[in-house]
Scaffold this motif. Structure first.
Motif, PDB file in Angstrom:
ATOM      1  N   GLY A   1      -4.533  -9.274  15.773  1.00 21.43           N
ATOM      2  CA  GLY A   1      -4.340 -10.372  14.837  1.00 21.43           C
ATOM      3  C   GLY A   1      -5.065 -10.227  13.513  1.00 21.43           C
ATOM      4  N   LYS A   2      -5.842  -9.174  13.339  1.00 23.45           N
ATOM      5  CA  LYS A   2      -6.568  -8.948  12.087  1.00 23.45           C
ATOM      6  C   LYS A   2      -5.925  -7.802  11.316  1.00 23.45           C
ATOM      7  CE  LYS A   2     -10.914 -10.703  13.736  1.00 23.45           C
ATOM      8  NZ  LYS A   2     -12.338 -10.540  13.795  1.00 23.45           N
ATOM      9  N   THR A   3      -5.920  -7.927   9.985  1.00 17.28           N
ATOM     10  CA  THR A   3      -5.286  -6.921   9.147  1.00 17.28           C
ATOM     11  C   THR A   3      -6.028  -5.597   9.231  1.00 17.28           C
ATOM     12  OG1 THR A   3      -4.533  -8.629   7.624  1.00 17.28           O
ATOM     13  CG2 THR A   3      -4.530  -6.373   6.812  1.00 17.28           C
ATOM     14  N   LEU A   4      -5.293  -4.573   9.637  1.00 18.82           N
ATOM     15  CA  LEU A   4      -5.825  -3.218   9.716  1.00 18.82           C
ATOM     16  C   LEU A   4      -5.489  -2.452   8.444  1.00 18.82           C
ATOM     17  CD1 LEU A   4      -7.243  -1.238  11.684  1.00 18.82           C
ATOM     18  CD2 LEU A   4      -4.975  -0.605  12.484  1.00 18.82           C
ATOM     19  N   ALA A   5      -4.265  -2.629   7.961  1.00 17.28           N
ATOM     20  CA  ALA A   5      -3.814  -1.967   6.735  1.00 17.28           C
ATOM     21  C   ALA A   5      -2.665  -2.763   6.138  1.00 17.28           C
ATOM     22  CB  ALA A   5      -3.360  -0.546   7.028  1.00 17.28           C
ATOM     23  N   LYS A   6      -2.599  -2.751   4.799  1.00 18.30           N
ATOM     24  CA  LYS A   6      -1.511  -3.436   4.104  1.00 18.30           C
ATOM     25  C   LYS A   6      -1.196  -2.643   2.850  1.00 18.30           C
ATOM     26  CE  LYS A   6      -0.014  -7.864   2.332  1.00 18.30           C
ATOM     27  NZ  LYS A   6      -0.323  -9.286   2.256  1.00 18.30           N
ATOM     28  N   GLY A   7       0.060  -2.270   2.712  1.00 15.56           N
ATOM     29  CA  GLY A   7       0.453  -1.522   1.535  1.00 15.56           C
ATOM     30  C   GLY A   7       1.726  -0.737   1.760  1.00 15.56           C
ATOM     31  N   SER A   8       1.955   0.196   0.873  1.00 11.81           N
ATOM     32  CA  SER A   8       3.153   1.026   0.911  1.00 11.81           C
ATOM     33  C   SER A   8       2.866   2.317   1.673  1.00 11.81           C
ATOM     34  CB  SER A   8       3.581   1.345  -0.523  1.00 11.81           C
ATOM     35  OG  SER A   8       4.777   2.058  -0.528  1.00 11.81           O
ATOM     36  N   VAL A   9       3.777   2.691   2.549  1.00 12.00           N
ATOM     37  CA  VAL A   9       3.623   3.929   3.317  1.00 12.00           C
ATOM     38  C   VAL A   9       3.969   5.098   2.402  1.00 12.00           C
ATOM     39  CG1 VAL A   9       4.390   5.222   5.338  1.00 12.00           C
ATOM     40  CG2 VAL A   9       4.228   2.731   5.448  1.00 12.00           C
ATOM     41  N   ILE A  10       2.993   5.990   2.209  1.00 13.33           N
ATOM     42  CA  ILE A  10       3.216   7.125   1.300  1.00 13.33           C
ATOM     43  C   ILE A  10       3.309   8.459   2.022  1.00 13.33           C
ATOM     44  CG2 ILE A  10       2.215   5.980  -0.700  1.00 13.33           C
ATOM     45  CD1 ILE A  10      -0.346   7.627  -0.204  1.00 13.33           C
ATOM     46  N   GLY A  11       2.982   8.478   3.305  1.00 12.74           N
ATOM     47  CA  GLY A  11       3.062   9.729   4.053  1.00 12.74           C
ATOM     48  C   GLY A  11       3.093   9.484   5.546  1.00 12.74           C
ATOM     49  N   VAL A  12       3.926  10.253   6.245  1.00 14.36           N
ATOM     50  CA  VAL A  12       4.012  10.157   7.704  1.00 14.36           C
ATOM     51  C   VAL A  12       4.184  11.565   8.259  1.00 14.36           C
ATOM     52  CG1 VAL A  12       5.336   9.272   9.654  1.00 14.36           C
ATOM     53  CG2 VAL A  12       5.120   7.880   7.607  1.00 14.36           C
ATOM     54  N   ASP A  13       3.372  11.907   9.243  1.00 19.78           N
ATOM     55  CA  ASP A  13       3.577  13.153   9.982  1.00 19.78           C
ATOM     56  C   ASP A  13       3.221  12.906  11.438  1.00 19.78           C
ATOM     57  OD1 ASP A  13       0.784  13.320  10.162  1.00 19.78           O
ATOM     58  OD2 ASP A  13       0.613  14.830   8.603  1.00 19.78           O
ATOM     59  N   HIS A  14       3.136  13.947  12.248  1.00 21.68           N
ATOM     60  CA  HIS A  14       2.896  13.758  13.676  1.00 21.68           C
ATOM     61  C   HIS A  14       1.469  13.328  14.004  1.00 21.68           C
ATOM     62  CE1 HIS A  14       1.650  17.898  13.023  1.00 21.68           C
ATOM     63  NE2 HIS A  14       0.929  17.805  14.119  1.00 21.68           N
ATOM     64  N   LEU A  15       0.554  13.410  13.052  1.00 26.54           N
ATOM     65  CA  LEU A  15      -0.831  13.010  13.297  1.00 26.54           C
ATOM     66  C   LEU A  15      -1.227  11.701  12.618  1.00 26.54           C
ATOM     67  CD1 LEU A  15      -2.662  16.433  12.908  1.00 26.54           C
ATOM     68  CD2 LEU A  15      -2.072  15.246  15.017  1.00 26.54           C
ATOM     69  N   TYR A  16      -0.780  11.491  11.385  1.00 22.02           N
ATOM     70  CA  TYR A  16      -1.252  10.348  10.606  1.00 22.02           C
ATOM     71  C   TYR A  16      -0.126   9.638   9.865  1.00 22.02           C
ATOM     72  CZ  TYR A  16      -5.789  12.543  11.244  1.00 22.02           C
ATOM     73  OH  TYR A  16      -6.901  13.099  11.790  1.00 22.02           O
ATOM     74  N   ILE A  17      -0.364   8.363   9.620  1.00 22.93           N
ATOM     75  CA  ILE A  17       0.449   7.568   8.705  1.00 22.93           C
ATOM     76  C   ILE A  17      -0.491   7.175   7.581  1.00 22.93           C
ATOM     77  CG2 ILE A  17       1.670   5.394   8.375  1.00 22.93           C
ATOM     78  CD1 ILE A  17       2.523   5.568  11.279  1.00 22.93           C
ATOM     79  N   THR A  18      -0.110   7.463   6.344  1.00 22.22           N
ATOM     80  CA  THR A  18      -0.949   7.164   5.189  1.00 22.22           C
ATOM     81  C   THR A  18      -0.371   5.960   4.457  1.00 22.22           C
ATOM     82  OG1 THR A  18      -1.493   9.505   4.995  1.00 22.22           O
ATOM     83  CG2 THR A  18      -1.982   8.104   3.097  1.00 22.22           C
ATOM     84  N   ILE A  19      -1.232   4.957   4.248  1.00 20.32           N
ATOM     85  CA  ILE A  19      -0.821   3.719   3.594  1.00 20.32           C
ATOM     86  C   ILE A  19      -1.684   3.515   2.354  1.00 20.32           C
ATOM     87  CG2 ILE A  19      -0.645   1.211   3.838  1.00 20.32           C
ATOM     88  CD1 ILE A  19      -0.205   1.697   6.838  1.00 20.32           C
ATOM     89  N   ALA A  20      -1.023   3.255   1.227  1.00 18.56           N
ATOM     90  CA  ALA A  20      -1.718   2.987  -0.030  1.00 18.56           C
ATOM     91  C   ALA A  20      -1.608   1.499  -0.328  1.00 18.56           C
ATOM     92  CB  ALA A  20      -1.106   3.799  -1.166  1.00 18.56           C
ATOM     93  N   GLY A  21      -2.745   0.853  -0.375  1.00 19.34           N
ATOM     94  CA  GLY A  21      -2.819  -0.560  -0.711  1.00 19.34           C
ATOM     95  C   GLY A  21      -3.945  -0.728  -1.705  1.00 19.34           C
ATOM     96  N   LYS A  22      -5.005  -1.385  -1.291  1.00 19.26           N
ATOM     97  CA  LYS A  22      -6.192  -1.477  -2.141  1.00 19.26           C
ATOM     98  C   LYS A  22      -6.955  -0.164  -2.144  1.00 19.26           C
ATOM     99  CE  LYS A  22      -6.861  -6.395  -1.990  1.00 19.26           C
ATOM    100  NZ  LYS A  22      -7.783  -7.494  -1.822  1.00 19.26           N
ATOM    101  N   GLY A  23      -6.613   0.681  -1.235  1.00 20.85           N
ATOM    102  CA  GLY A  23      -7.168   2.028  -1.124  1.00 20.85           C
ATOM    103  C   GLY A  23      -6.188   2.857  -0.322  1.00 20.85           C
TER     104      GLY A  23
END
Length: 76
Positions: free
Chosen positions: A25-47
């Motif tokens: 129920g708590k925000t972990l990440a918020k923003g635009s998804v800029i990268g996805v691969d088999h290990l990580y999802i990268t999200i650009a928001g405030k950082g």
């Protein structure tokens, strides 16, 4: 719940989607998804935030993680 809705609920975000990812129920990440691969999802928001895809899949399976896709305004 329809089959399509259940499948969408467990789908990881794709590049270009604007998402809010909640854990317990708590925000972990918020923003635009800029990268996805088999290990990580990268999200650009405030950082830039890298999220482990395996941890996200486990959280989606057990219900502790929720992905809200802002593009369509629907929470899964």
């Amino acid at each position: 719940m329809s089959l399509l809705r259940r499948l969408e609920r467990h789908r990881l975000p794709r590049v270009g989607e604007y998402v809010t990812i909640l854990e317990y129920g708590k925000t972990l990440a918020k923003g635009s998804v800029i990268g996805v691969d088999h290990l990580y999802i990268t999200i650009a928001g405030k950082g830039i935030i890298d999220l482990d895809t395996e941890a996200l899949r486990r959280g989606l399976s057990d219900g502790t993680v929720e992905i809200i896709r802002e593009n369509d305004g629907v929470s899964y």
